[in-house]
Enzyme design. Structure first.
Site, PDB file in Angstrom:
ATOM      1  N   LYS A  99       0.856  -1.193   0.000  1.00  0.00           N
ATOM      2  CA  LYS A  99       0.000   0.000   0.000  1.00  0.00           C
ATOM      3  C   LYS A  99       0.880   1.228   0.000  1.00  0.00           C
ATOM      4  CE  LYS A  99      -4.481   0.888   0.334  1.00  0.00           C
ATOM      5  NZ  LYS A  99      -5.564  -0.040  -0.053  1.00  0.00           N
ATOM      6  N   ASN A 115     -16.026   6.368  -5.505  1.00  0.00           N
ATOM      7  CA  ASN A 115     -16.150   5.328  -6.526  1.00  0.00           C
ATOM      8  C   ASN A 115     -16.916   4.104  -6.012  1.00  0.00           C
ATOM      9  OD1 ASN A 115     -15.305   2.753  -7.733  1.00  0.00           O
ATOM     10  ND2 ASN A 115     -14.221   4.038  -9.193  1.00  0.00           N
ATOM     11  N   SER A 175      -7.925  -5.712 -10.935  1.00  0.00           N
ATOM     12  CA  SER A 175      -6.548  -5.248 -11.142  1.00  0.00           C
ATOM     13  C   SER A 175      -5.675  -6.402 -11.624  1.00  0.00           C
ATOM     14  CB  SER A 175      -5.948  -4.707  -9.832  1.00  0.00           C
ATOM     15  OG  SER A 175      -6.324  -3.377  -9.629  1.00  0.00           O
TER      16      SER A 175
HETATM   17  N1  GLU Z   1      -7.287   0.141  -3.408  1.00  0.00           N
HETATM   18  C1  GLU Z   1      -7.996  -1.061  -3.672  1.00  0.00           C
HETATM   19  C2  GLU Z   1      -8.035  -1.927  -2.427  1.00  0.00           C
HETATM   20  O1  GLU Z   1      -7.849  -1.458  -1.333  1.00  0.00           O
HETATM   21  C3  GLU Z   1      -7.482  -1.800  -4.895  1.00  0.00           C
HETATM   22  C4  GLU Z   1      -6.064  -2.255  -4.850  1.00  0.00           C
HETATM   23  C5  GLU Z   1      -5.538  -2.790  -6.174  1.00  0.00           C
HETATM   24  O2  GLU Z   1      -6.298  -2.879  -7.125  1.00  0.00           O
HETATM   25  O3  GLU Z   1      -4.354  -3.097  -6.200  1.00  0.00           O
HETATM   26  O4  GLU Z   1      -8.340  -3.082  -2.483  1.00  0.00           O
END
Ligand code: GLU
Length: 440
Positions: free
Chosen positions: A103, A218, A355
């Site tokens: 992250k 979103n 993703s």
């Molecule tokens: N930010 C999103 C999550 O917390 C997606 C992370 C990603 O697609 O790598 O799951």
């Protein structure tokens, strides 16, 4: 109050005894693999220089490259990013993606920055982090207050430094730059598939099921829209400034249209481009969480349901679309009242799953149709929801513990296969020559 990382790691202890897992695995997962903290100097529009603090944590990469979003928010700090990276590790394992967890974040208030300042900040983040990023090492994506445009700038910056096209280093990009169809609503859609499974198991009638959604970004907009399309009664929504409540329910597409046109959340009904105000009660974000609804969907930030307000939450089902919205103390209070909680590491895994699809498409040179993405996402979410639900029944625990147990079984096997003390002591098939020190 317990800090967010300590609280997140408590979940490890809660399930350590539930599944057969080597204690070394739990010990290993208490610490991130690496944490970077960097200064990002940005030339502002008025010519002045401002330095922002940025972070990237790679929590664990045993099952694959680290994967996870980058958030731009004034409350971001290293500890929170570590917790978020830990959750990503568990999330990728729950849905069986060949990724570890990571992250990133920048402490800033994106609403106070111009578009050009945001672009320089996004590019600065990549310049500062270039060495750890890459399609086989660490792959960022959008998160709170970052979006496909930001991912487009980051991809462009990374490719410029590399001096070659490198789409597989970021996901959640604009489709024109190699993004996947279906990534935009994937987090909300993944949660929607979980809710459809619950609906089937519990025998809900959507028209009689009231829903409150905290957070109208979103994920919040998409989950509210998908449920509205299925006749669920969305009676309350909120954004960072506050919420609106209307017991008869809202016309969600009108709310989305007005929010995106005016940036404000208004109770409206739109026909074409004409929107009319409808009666609704103004409520705070705190009040939204305590409404008498069937389904509560926190889709904003972490730590919103704590020991302080958990006793006043009336919803019978909570689906965590945000990461970490419920603290472990609050979990206990809600469990005593029999509230069903679909945990974040399962409920919001749709985003990272698509993703993964994007990364696969980038690396194979293919582009899948929207139907293909939806079908594959539905298959993953239904399969893993079913596995978690069955495990919860088998172990006699709630869905959160079952989801952690499910993730740890996969992650634990991967970590342990690299060797543990138990393996060296007891493994009957270990290669004897190493043990005996022979070189033959
Ligand atoms: N930010 C999103 C999550 O917390 C997606 C992370 C990603 O697609 O790598 O799951």
């Amino acid at each position: 109050m317990t800090d967010v990382l300590t609280d997140a790691l408590r979940r490890l202890d809660e399930v350590a005894d539930l599944v057969e897992i080597d204690p070394e695995v739990i010990e290993r997962l208490r610490y991130p693999k690496s944490s970077a903290q960097m200064a990002i100097p940005v030339r502002m529009d008025d010519g002045s220089l401002r330095v922002f603090e940025g972070y990237r944590v790679r929590y664990d990469d045993t099952r694959g490259p680290t994967k996870g979003g980058v958030r731009f928010h004034h409350d971001v700090d290293l500890n929170e990013v570590k917790a978020l990276a830990f959750w990503m590790t568990m999330k990728c394992a729950v849905v069986d993606l060949p990724f570890g967890g990571g992250k990133g974040g920048v402490t800033c208030d994106p609403k106070d920055l111009s578009r050009l300042e945001l672009e320089r900040l996004s590019r600065g983040f990549v310049q500062a982090l270039y060495d750890v990023l890459g399609p086989e090492t660490d792959i960022p994506a959008p998160d709170v207050y970052t979006n496909p445009t930001v991912m487009g700038w980051m991809t462009d910056e990374y490719s410029s430094i590399e001096r070659r096209h490198s789409p597989g280093t970021f996901t959640g990009k604009p489709v024109e730059l190699g993004g996947s169809l279906g990534r935009e609503d994937a987090t909300g859609r993944g949660a929607y598939y979980c809710i459809k499974e619950l609906e089937r198991i519990e025998g809900w009638n959507p028209a009689d099921t009231t829903v409150a959604v905290q957070g109208f970004g979103n994920a919040g907009q998409h989950i509210a829209g998908l449920l509205h399309d299925d006749d669920y009664r969305v009676v309350a929504v909120s954004d960072s400034r506050g919420g609106i409540y209307r017991p008869e329910g809202f016309d969600v597409p009108s709310l989305v249209q007005t929010k995106n046109d005016t940036r404000a959340l208004r109770a409206v009904y739109c026909e074409g481009t004409v929107c009319e105000l409808v009666e609704a009660e103004m409520i705070t974000n705190g009040e939204l969480l305590e409404l008498d609804v069937d389904l509560l969907i926190p889709a904003a930030l972490d730590g919103v349901i704590t020991a302080d307000n958990a006793g006043r939450v009336q919803a019978t089902t909570i689906v965590e679309v945000a990461n970490g919205p419920i603290t472990s103390d609050a979990d206990r209070t809600l469990a005593e009242r029999g509230v069903t909680i679909v945990p974040d590491i399962l409920a919001n895994a749709g985003g990272v799953t698509v993703s993964y699809f994007e990364w696969v498409q980038n690396r194979s040179g293919l582009s899948w149709t929207l139907d293909e993405v939806h079908d594959r996402l539905a298959e993953v979410m239904r399969r893993e929801f079913g596995a978690v639900h069955d495990l919860a029944t088998e172990l006699g625990v709630d869905l959160r513990r079952a989801a952690y147990a499910h993730a740890l079984t996969r992650l634990g096997a991967a970590i342990a296969s690299k060797g543990t003390q138990t393996w060296f002591r007891d493994e009957p098939n270990r290669p004897k020559r190493y043990v005996e020190g022979s070189t033959s």
